[in-house]
Scaffold this active site. Structure first.
Site, PDB file in Angstrom:
ATOM      1  N   ASN A 105      -6.205   4.923  -0.551  1.00  0.00           N
ATOM      2  CA  ASN A 105      -4.893   5.331  -0.107  1.00  0.00           C
ATOM      3  C   ASN A 105      -3.865   5.240  -1.457  1.00  0.00           C
ATOM      4  OD1 ASN A 105      -2.194   5.115   0.751  1.00  0.00           O
ATOM      5  ND2 ASN A 105      -2.417   3.007   1.103  1.00  0.00           N
ATOM      6  N   GLU A 138      -6.233  -6.378   6.141  1.00  0.00           N
ATOM      7  CA  GLU A 138      -5.744  -6.289   4.666  1.00  0.00           C
ATOM      8  C   GLU A 138      -4.692  -7.595   4.660  1.00  0.00           C
ATOM      9  OE1 GLU A 138      -5.743  -2.256   2.693  1.00  0.00           O
ATOM     10  OE2 GLU A 138      -3.856  -2.194   3.763  1.00  0.00           O
TER      11      GLU A 138
HETATM   12  C1  PEP Z   1      -3.806  -0.682   0.254  1.00  0.00           C
HETATM   13  O1  PEP Z   1      -2.775  -0.131  -0.318  1.00  0.00           O
HETATM   14  O2  PEP Z   1      -4.152  -0.686   1.171  1.00  0.00           O
HETATM   15  C2  PEP Z   1      -4.566  -1.745  -0.976  1.00  0.00           C
HETATM   16  C3  PEP Z   1      -5.561  -2.252  -0.304  1.00  0.00           C
HETATM   17  O3  PEP Z   1      -4.072  -1.761  -2.180  1.00  0.00           O
HETATM   18  P1  PEP Z   1      -4.861  -2.195  -3.303  1.00  0.00           P
HETATM   19  O4  PEP Z   1      -6.253  -1.936  -3.263  1.00  0.00           O
HETATM   20  O5  PEP Z   1      -4.175  -1.849  -4.430  1.00  0.00           O
HETATM   21  O6  PEP Z   1      -4.546  -3.773  -3.378  1.00  0.00           O
END
Ligand code: PEP
Length: 256
Positions: A10, A168
């Site tokens: 992403n 997440e």
């Molecule tokens: C995300 O944006 O979904 C994410 C997990 O970001 P990061 O890997 O930078 O923590």
């Protein structure tokens, strides 16, 4: 890891046409590592160019409007994403929920609009640190799933391949803090239970991704964890050098 792992980058509000070189390098690896499904979600203006630049990986949007068209200045609809060459869209990312006040009901409407347009969806859920500290993480995530997962005929027709869930924890996104593997396993089991409650047996096959500061150093442990079907990666997806070790860890997990 019972399903083909899914590793999704992403790019958030980062990137320019110059970064298509990174995407091409990632795509060459994706063409070799066919046991792993690889995808990138760039900002809207790069979707069509990325689609042209790659052959083996998926290309997706980071959000879509719930309506197919109309007077919604600045928004992009699911049919527009499909027309630009996207295969999937991320909905309900915690940054959308926080920055734009997106509710579970709105996330569900977006997911259903995406499926109706032929896109696959990744539905994001996750608790804040305060919610985890209050021992509410599972309750919060279960409620988000119950309110956000797409329903209806287009959802049933899309199962299991076109629906994925990304767990997440908000406190792990972009912070360098990663959830403990045992907590990830517990939460992925809880997510699975909600998926089965929503979709019956087909819910067993929906992939559940972990997201939150995944990098080359922690990917192998996270991807080997029971119930983890892949990763949603933010910061480490911005360069091939950082992203490809995560894809390689997923490929190794399939061999284990
Ligand atoms: C995300 O944006 O979904 C994410 C997990 O970001 P990061 O890997 O930078 O923590």
């Amino acid at each position: 890891m019972p399903h083909r792992p899914y590793i999704v980058g992403n790019w958030k509000m980062n990137g320019s046409r110059a970064m298509l070189a990174e995407a091409r390098a990632i795509d060459r690896a994706a063409a070799r590592l066919t046991d792993v499904q690889v995808a990138l979600a760039p900002p809207f203006p790069l979707i069509a160019a990325l689609r042209e630049a790659v052959t083996a990986m998926g290309v997706g949007g980071q959000d879509c409007h719930q309506q197919p068209k109309g007077a919604h200045t600045g928004d992009v609809s699911a049919p527009m994403l499909a027309d630009a060459g996207a295969d999937f869209v991320i909905v309900g990312h915690s940054e959308r929920r926080a920055d734009h006040g997106e509710t579970d009901a709105l996330v569900r409407a977006k997911a259903e609009a995406a499926l109706a347009s032929g896109l696959a969806v990744i539905v994001c859920v996750g608790e804040t640190l305060a919610q985890r500290d209050a021992a509410q993480a599972e309750v919060v995530v279960a409620a988000q799933l119950d309110g956000s997962l797409p329903q209806g005929e287009s959802a049933v027709a899309a199962l299991p391949g076109k629906i994925a869930v990304a767990y997440e924890p908000v406190w792990a996104i972009g912070t360098g803090r990663v959830a403990a593997v045992e907590d990830v396993v517990i939460m992925h089991r809880a997510v699975r239970a909600r998926l089965v409650a929503a979709y019956g047996e087909a819910g067993e096959l929906v992939r559940i991704l972990y997201g939150g500061s995944v990098n080359a150093g922690n990917a192998a442990d996270l991807l080997a964890a029971v119930g983890v079907g892949g990763a949603l990666v933010g910061g480490a997806s911005l360069s091939a050098d950082l992203f490809l070790p995560i894809v390689a860890a997923a490929a190794s997990a399939t061999e284990a």
